[in-house]
Motif scaffolding. Structure first.
Motif, PDB file in Angstrom:
ATOM      1  N   CYS A 232      -2.929  -4.786  -2.138  1.00 51.81           N
ATOM      2  CA  CYS A 232      -2.391  -3.555  -1.539  1.00 51.81           C
ATOM      3  C   CYS A 232      -1.886  -2.670  -2.675  1.00 51.81           C
ATOM      4  O   CYS A 232      -1.067  -3.102  -3.487  1.00 51.81           O
ATOM      5  N   CYS A 235       2.126  -2.313  -2.594  1.00 53.68           N
ATOM      6  CA  CYS A 235       3.090  -3.343  -2.998  1.00 53.68           C
ATOM      7  C   CYS A 235       2.474  -4.420  -3.895  1.00 53.68           C
ATOM      8  O   CYS A 235       3.172  -5.334  -4.332  1.00 53.68           O
ATOM      9  N   CYS A 256      -0.462  -3.348   5.894  1.00 50.76           N
ATOM     10  CA  CYS A 256      -0.082  -4.397   4.942  1.00 50.76           C
ATOM     11  C   CYS A 256       1.080  -5.185   5.534  1.00 50.76           C
ATOM     12  O   CYS A 256       2.082  -4.604   5.932  1.00 50.76           O
ATOM     13  N   CYS A 259       4.354  -4.732   3.111  1.00 48.09           N
ATOM     14  CA  CYS A 259       5.112  -3.483   2.940  1.00 48.09           C
ATOM     15  C   CYS A 259       5.014  -2.533   4.126  1.00 48.09           C
ATOM     16  O   CYS A 259       5.715  -1.520   4.174  1.00 48.09           O
TER      17      CYS A 259
HETATM   18 ZN   LIG Z   1       1.631  -3.637   0.775  1.00 44.99          ZN
END
Ligand SMILES: [Zn+2]
Length: 272
Positions: A232, A235, A256, A259
């Protein structure tokens, strides 16, 4: 008679996340991909707006601080002026007292010449002494007020010099800020219009979630691409393979799980 069906709307609140909008994000796979594209465009636009705002750097804050300092020093100057005025009136009052006192003295001296006995002489002499003392006190007060005024004027001079420096600094910083804002005004206007267009295509609930996630992250990202083919970009957590497939299909809303950002099958903006 047709039955009326009531749809119960869940109120939108500021805790909205992309997870909570997941269920009614879109009614078909095609509209999901369209919506994701709009969200991605919105994120790109907002990132560009953020970059313009960053160009202004610390200037807006510096201007604000200087404005406050100027306000403070103006208040100080006003107080000093009031204190000087007070001392000036004290001088005027004491000067008037001296004039009155001297007139009274004149009167006593004239009386002194016509005195018959020593008792009267002592009494009038005492009055003269008292009056003389009052005049001396008034003179002393005038001197004290003059000293106070000269101290106040020194402080005033320092404050005025400081004010000039602050005012010049403020004017320069304001001019710099205006130049930056003017140089990016057109670009910012176009970006704001684009943001408006994107926002108009997104439902309110999604917008609330988008704005909230953007504001809660220091990089102001709510929609991110895939970093180095499996993480991702928001994050940096590794995305499970099944989710990667879903993201790449572009037909599903994928969030995600670390996050809460929306993951899209898009290149990563260098600035992200
Ligand atoms: Zn993330």
């Amino acid at each position: 008679m047709a039955k009326k069906t009531k749809t119960k709307e869940t109120p939108i609140d500021q805790r909205e996340t992309f997870v909570s909008i997941g269920k009614n994000f879109a009614d078909s796979a095609d509209s999901v991909s369209e919506k994701l594209e709009v969200l991605y465009q919105l994120q790109m636009t907002d990132t560009a707006i953020d970059r313009l705002v960053r160009l202004r750097g610390e200037l807006p804050l510096e201007v604000q601080t200087l404005e406050k300092e100027l306000e403070g020093i103006d208040g100080k100057i006003a107080n000093l002026n009031a204190a000087i005025d007070e001392q000036m009136s004290s001088i005027a009052r004491n000067k008037a007292d001296i004039v009155d006192g001297e007139a009274t003295l004149e009167k006593y001296r004239a009386q002194e010449n016509q005195i018959q006995n020593s008792r009267e002489y002592d009494a009038i002499n005492k009055e003269i002494e008292n009056q003389d003392l009052l005049i001396q006190i008034a003179k002393k007060r005038i001197e004290e007020a003059k000293t106070a005024i000269s101290t106040l004027k020194e402080r005033m001079e320092i404050a005025s010099e400081k004010r000039t420096i602050i005012a010049e600094d403020l004017a320069a910083k304001q001019a710099d800020l205006e130049t930056i804002i003017a140089s990016t005004a057109k670009e910012e206007e176009a970006l704001m219009a684009k943001r408006q267009d994107c926002a108009s295509m997104i439902d309110e609930r999604t917008m609330v979630a988008y704005d909230r996630i953007r504001e809660s992250n220091s990089n102001h990202l709510a929609v991110v691409g895939i970093y180095e083919s499996n993480a991702c970009a928001g994050c940096m957590h590794i995305i499970p393979p099944q989710r990667l497939v879903e993201i790449r299909s572009g037909k599903k809303l994928v969030i995600c799980e670390y996050c809460g950002r929306i993951l899209v099958n898009k290149p990563i903006n260098k600035e992200l």
